[in-house]
Design a protein around this motif. Sequence first.
Motif, short mmCIF file in Angstrom:
data_model
loop_
_atom_site.label_atom_id
_atom_site.label_comp_id
_atom_site.label_asym_id
_atom_site.label_seq_id
_atom_site.Cartn_x
_atom_site.Cartn_y
_atom_site.Cartn_z
N SER A 1 10.45 6.80 -3.52
CA SER A 1 11.07 7.32 -2.31
C SER A 1 12.22 8.28 -2.67
O SER A 1 12.33 9.37 -2.12
N GLU A 2 13.06 7.87 -3.63
CA GLU A 2 14.20 8.71 -4.00
C GLU A 2 13.78 10.01 -4.66
O GLU A 2 14.51 11.01 -4.63
N THR B 1 -0.36 -4.80 -0.49
CA THR B 1 -0.52 -3.77 -1.53
C THR B 1 -1.20 -2.53 -0.95
O THR B 1 -2.25 -2.64 -0.33
N PRO B 2 -0.57 -1.37 -1.12
CA PRO B 2 -1.17 -0.14 -0.57
C PRO B 2 -2.56 0.13 -1.15
O PRO B 2 -2.75 0.01 -2.35
N ARG C 1 1.25 8.42 -3.62
CA ARG C 1 0.33 9.40 -3.02
C ARG C 1 0.55 9.48 -1.51
O ARG C 1 0.51 10.55 -0.92
N GLY D 1 9.81 -9.26 -6.23
CA GLY D 1 9.76 -7.83 -5.92
C GLY D 1 8.39 -7.21 -6.11
O GLY D 1 8.26 -5.99 -6.21
N HIS D 2 7.36 -8.06 -6.20
CA HIS D 2 6.00 -7.52 -6.28
C HIS D 2 5.33 -7.56 -4.92
O HIS D 2 5.70 -8.36 -4.07
N GLU E 1 -0.67 4.30 -5.22
CA GLU E 1 -1.09 4.71 -3.87
C GLU E 1 0.12 4.99 -2.99
O GLU E 1 0.12 5.92 -2.18
N PHE E 2 1.16 4.14 -3.13
CA PHE E 2 2.37 4.35 -2.34
C PHE E 2 2.91 5.77 -2.57
O PHE E 2 3.24 6.49 -1.64
N THR F 1 8.91 1.50 -5.84
CA THR F 1 8.76 2.25 -4.58
C THR F 1 10.08 2.90 -4.19
O THR F 1 10.09 3.98 -3.61
N ARG F 2 11.19 2.24 -4.55
CA ARG F 2 12.50 2.82 -4.26
C ARG F 2 12.65 4.14 -5.02
O ARG F 2 13.08 5.16 -4.48
N LEU G 1 3.24 8.81 0.22
CA LEU G 1 4.48 9.51 0.59
C LEU G 1 4.26 11.02 0.59
O LEU G 1 4.73 11.73 1.48
N ARG H 1 10.04 4.45 4.97
CA ARG H 1 8.76 4.90 4.42
C ARG H 1 7.83 3.72 4.14
O ARG H 1 6.62 3.81 4.38
N GLY I 1 -1.15 -0.27 -6.56
CA GLY I 1 -0.46 -0.29 -5.27
C GLY I 1 0.66 0.74 -5.22
O GLY I 1 0.79 1.51 -4.26
N CYS I 2 1.48 0.77 -6.26
CA CYS I 2 2.60 1.71 -6.29
C CYS I 2 2.11 3.15 -6.49
O CYS I 2 2.70 4.10 -5.99
N SER J 1 10.09 -3.81 -10.95
CA SER J 1 9.29 -4.51 -9.93
C SER J 1 8.70 -3.44 -9.01
O SER J 1 9.11 -2.28 -9.03
N CYS J 2 7.75 -3.85 -8.16
CA CYS J 2 7.16 -2.89 -7.23
C CYS J 2 8.21 -2.40 -6.22
O CYS J 2 8.19 -1.24 -5.81
N GLU J 3 9.10 -3.29 -5.85
CA GLU J 3 10.15 -2.88 -4.91
C GLU J 3 11.02 -1.77 -5.54
O GLU J 3 11.32 -0.76 -4.89
N HIS K 1 13.93 4.54 2.14
CA HIS K 1 12.96 3.72 1.41
C HIS K 1 12.31 2.72 2.37
O HIS K 1 11.08 2.62 2.44
N PHE L 1 7.29 -7.66 0.04
CA PHE L 1 7.43 -8.03 -1.38
C PHE L 1 7.73 -9.51 -1.53
O PHE L 1 8.38 -10.11 -0.66
#
Lengths: 191, 64
Positions: free
Chosen positions: B12-13, A111-112, B42, A104-105, B39-40, B8-9, B44, A178, B36-37, B3-5, A175, A100
Amino acid sequence: MAEKNQLHVTFRDEDLDSLRRQMLSFARLQLDDEHLAEDAVQEALAGALKNASSFSRQSTLKTWVFSILRKKIADVLRGQYREPVREACKDCASDDDELFDGRGHWQAGATPRRWGNTHELADSTQFWQVFDTCLEALPAEQARVFMMREFIELDSAEICASLELSTSNLHVLLHRARLKLRACLSDHWFQ
Amino acid sequence: MLSCEQATRLLSESQERPLTLSEKMNLKVHTAMCSGCREFGRQLSSLRMLIQDEKTSEQESDKN
């Protein structure tokens, strides 16, 4: 010893040594105790040797012993609920800079993207070899909690009690595990 | 906006606990715009399914 000789018929000593070393490094990562790791590897190898003659290729044997090893480690971890206090969450510090940017991007390139078909992938010996390599590449604590959560299916409360982690630390570790595991699989399998 | 971070958190949670209504809303807004998120999330689910499949086949081979 007789079992060992049976395996030597099919596999060279140096290949076995190399396999054993890989298993040990994997087991050490999951178990903090050298003796427990050695024991798990010995038991996994002994279990695999019983069927050694049926393995035509080395990769098959390796996948087989690693799947046994994972189960042995799971058994040990299940029995470890009363282990002494561990250093709390040494792998919680942020180390996701490569994933990131400052806001945070996703970083460019991180990018997945869509994974291909995962149907019947669980039967692929090659996939699980890549998976094990990716798991081993994680910081130890992240690999351990991921393993406890996904392979042993302990719930959050059980893992927190076992490792003396706060729920929030556990969620941070999972997190990160993963994020890195899927990045590694994307790079080395789904590219 | 997450944000993407952060997104994704939360993704995950969501494998550990039910998300709150506002967390779900924020996540939906984010993933609607962020492939992107999406796909992330999917991936997981795929990971968890693969591990389940692998364990099932291990148990079957144990019985033989």
